[in-house]
Design a protein around this motif. Sequence first.
Motif, PDB file in Angstrom:
ATOM      1  N   UNK A  93       0.812  -1.222   0.000  1.00 43.54           N
ATOM      2  CA  UNK A  93       0.000   0.000   0.000  1.00 43.54           C
ATOM      3  C   UNK A  93       0.841   1.266   0.000  1.00 43.54           C
ATOM      4  N   UNK A  94       2.169   1.129  -0.012  1.00 42.71           N
ATOM      5  CA  UNK A  94       3.123   2.231  -0.172  1.00 42.71           C
ATOM      6  C   UNK A  94       3.100   3.291   0.924  1.00 42.71           C
ATOM      7  N   UNK A  95       1.943   3.811   1.257  1.00 42.03           N
ATOM      8  CA  UNK A  95       1.909   4.944   2.177  1.00 42.03           C
ATOM      9  C   UNK A  95       1.775   4.534   3.643  1.00 42.03           C
ATOM     10  N   UNK A  96       1.649   3.242   3.862  1.00 43.87           N
ATOM     11  CA  UNK A  96       1.348   2.789   5.211  1.00 43.87           C
ATOM     12  C   UNK A  96       2.402   3.135   6.248  1.00 43.87           C
ATOM     13  N   UNK A  97       1.963   3.398   7.454  1.00 48.26           N
ATOM     14  CA  UNK A  97       2.880   3.527   8.580  1.00 48.26           C
ATOM     15  C   UNK A  97       3.343   2.118   8.924  1.00 48.26           C
ATOM     16  N   UNK A  98       4.629   1.952   9.143  1.00 43.85           N
ATOM     17  CA  UNK A  98       5.121   0.607   9.416  1.00 43.85           C
ATOM     18  C   UNK A  98       5.755   0.529  10.796  1.00 43.85           C
ATOM     19  N   UNK A  99       5.835  -0.674  11.325  1.00 40.41           N
ATOM     20  CA  UNK A  99       6.539  -0.847  12.599  1.00 40.41           C
ATOM     21  C   UNK A  99       7.483  -2.040  12.488  1.00 40.41           C
ATOM     22  N   UNK A 100       8.551  -1.979  13.273  1.00 41.33           N
ATOM     23  CA  UNK A 100       9.541  -3.054  13.209  1.00 41.33           C
ATOM     24  C   UNK A 100       9.192  -4.124  14.232  1.00 41.33           C
ATOM     25  N   UNK A 101       9.061  -5.346  13.772  1.00 39.47           N
ATOM     26  CA  UNK A 101       8.710  -6.455  14.662  1.00 39.47           C
ATOM     27  C   UNK A 101       9.982  -7.044  15.270  1.00 39.47           C
ATOM     28  N   UNK A 102      11.023  -7.140  14.467  1.00 42.45           N
ATOM     29  CA  UNK A 102      12.310  -7.608  14.993  1.00 42.45           C
ATOM     30  C   UNK A 102      13.426  -6.968  14.179  1.00 42.45           C
ATOM     31  N   UNK A 103      14.652  -7.075  14.696  1.00 39.60           N
ATOM     32  CA  UNK A 103      15.801  -6.534  13.975  1.00 39.60           C
ATOM     33  C   UNK A 103      16.656  -5.597  14.796  1.00 39.60           C
ATOM     34  N   UNK A 104      16.174  -5.251  16.013  1.00 43.36           N
ATOM     35  CA  UNK A 104      16.967  -4.355  16.864  1.00 43.36           C
ATOM     36  C   UNK A 104      17.454  -5.060  18.137  1.00 43.36           C
ATOM     37  N   UNK A 105      17.363  -6.372  18.182  1.00 46.02           N
ATOM     38  CA  UNK A 105      17.739  -7.111  19.387  1.00 46.02           C
ATOM     39  C   UNK A 105      19.241  -6.975  19.685  1.00 46.02           C
ATOM     40  N   UNK A 106      19.566  -6.795  20.957  1.00 45.23           N
ATOM     41  CA  UNK A 106      20.951  -6.949  21.424  1.00 45.23           C
ATOM     42  C   UNK A 106      20.803  -7.766  22.707  1.00 45.23           C
ATOM     43  N   UNK A 107      20.541  -9.051  22.545  1.00 44.04           N
ATOM     44  CA  UNK A 107      20.136  -9.885  23.683  1.00 44.04           C
ATOM     45  C   UNK A 107      21.146 -10.988  23.969  1.00 44.04           C
ATOM     46  N   UNK A 108      21.249 -11.304  25.249  1.00 47.33           N
ATOM     47  CA  UNK A 108      21.963 -12.526  25.622  1.00 47.33           C
ATOM     48  C   UNK A 108      20.892 -13.555  25.985  1.00 47.33           C
TER      49      UNK A 108
END
Lengths: 115, 216
Positions: A93-108
């Motif tokens: 839909x091109x214009x949609x607001x998006x959110x990140x579900x994963x990809x920023x983890x810095x986990x042990x």
Amino acid sequence: MHEMGIAQELVRIALEALPRDLKDPKVASLNLRIGKLSSVVPHSLTFCFEIITRDTPLEHARLDIETVPVVIRCDTCGRQWEADTPVFRCPDCENGQVRMISGREIDIDSLTLME
Amino acid sequence: MEIKIRKNILEKNLTEADKNRSFFREKKVFVLNMMSSPGSGKTQTLCRTLAQLMPDIQVGVIVGDICTTNDADRLAKTGAKVTQINTDQFGGDCHLTAPMIDTAARQLGCDDLDLLIVENIGNLVCPAEFDIGENARVVVLSVTEGEDKPVKYPLMFQVSDAAILNKVDLLPYLEFDAALAVENMKTVHPGMPVFELSAKTGQGFEPWLEWLRQQL
């Protein structure tokens, strides 16, 4: 270059997790989950980790790093996809607001003790 | 034997950032984290912003830098309350962390402030990773950098609530494609407002100030 700070925190958390009644514990590996978009460079982290773990129970421990993909979901149409480039615009839909579900983890996740 | 831990390695910083947020809420101060690469014109953007906002809005600034108090000295001339964090004492860190903000905010005193601006250390990588307890984040890019910076450093633009494209007065002398730069920002962060302005001449400044006023 913030990997040293991350390595220091990693060491602090790992040492705290070691059972206190264990005599002369030796850690074989630390299992980490690092998001692809987290701006952590694995070989820099490993380099810093090696330097600061000398003469500790973590000396020679291996860093097993699982790379977590960047998964994005569109708030407008609900489409979910894995991004391999930094294009966060919904392909439907091109214009949609998006959110990140994963990809920023810095986990042990866990540590493994030597047998 | 495997021992489960399941923790965010930056958990300590996140906890401190939440404490900062509670402190700022209690003091009724809005906190803005300004980030960019070195030389994008953050300080000049802030000097002009402060000149326009004050005295109606009481502003304090925390300036992060590895060395020198040059930026804090420039900003203090606007009459704002300014304090400096030099990270060389922490090993020359290239970003600010939540505990550093706690110390600086208490040193500055937040009782009479409406807005606290944190001028983060010039760097498009590390500052994006550290929550400092702010309410909003703004990234500044200038037309003397590359149009592709947003796609090279996506996290910085992904975590920002708004972006400034600075030094547009220089566009006639450069081969910089401003439309492409804005397009790249929106590719990384669809829907993010981008303010094209010149902190030197004041061109295009009003929409940015309007956005900022609306946040407070």
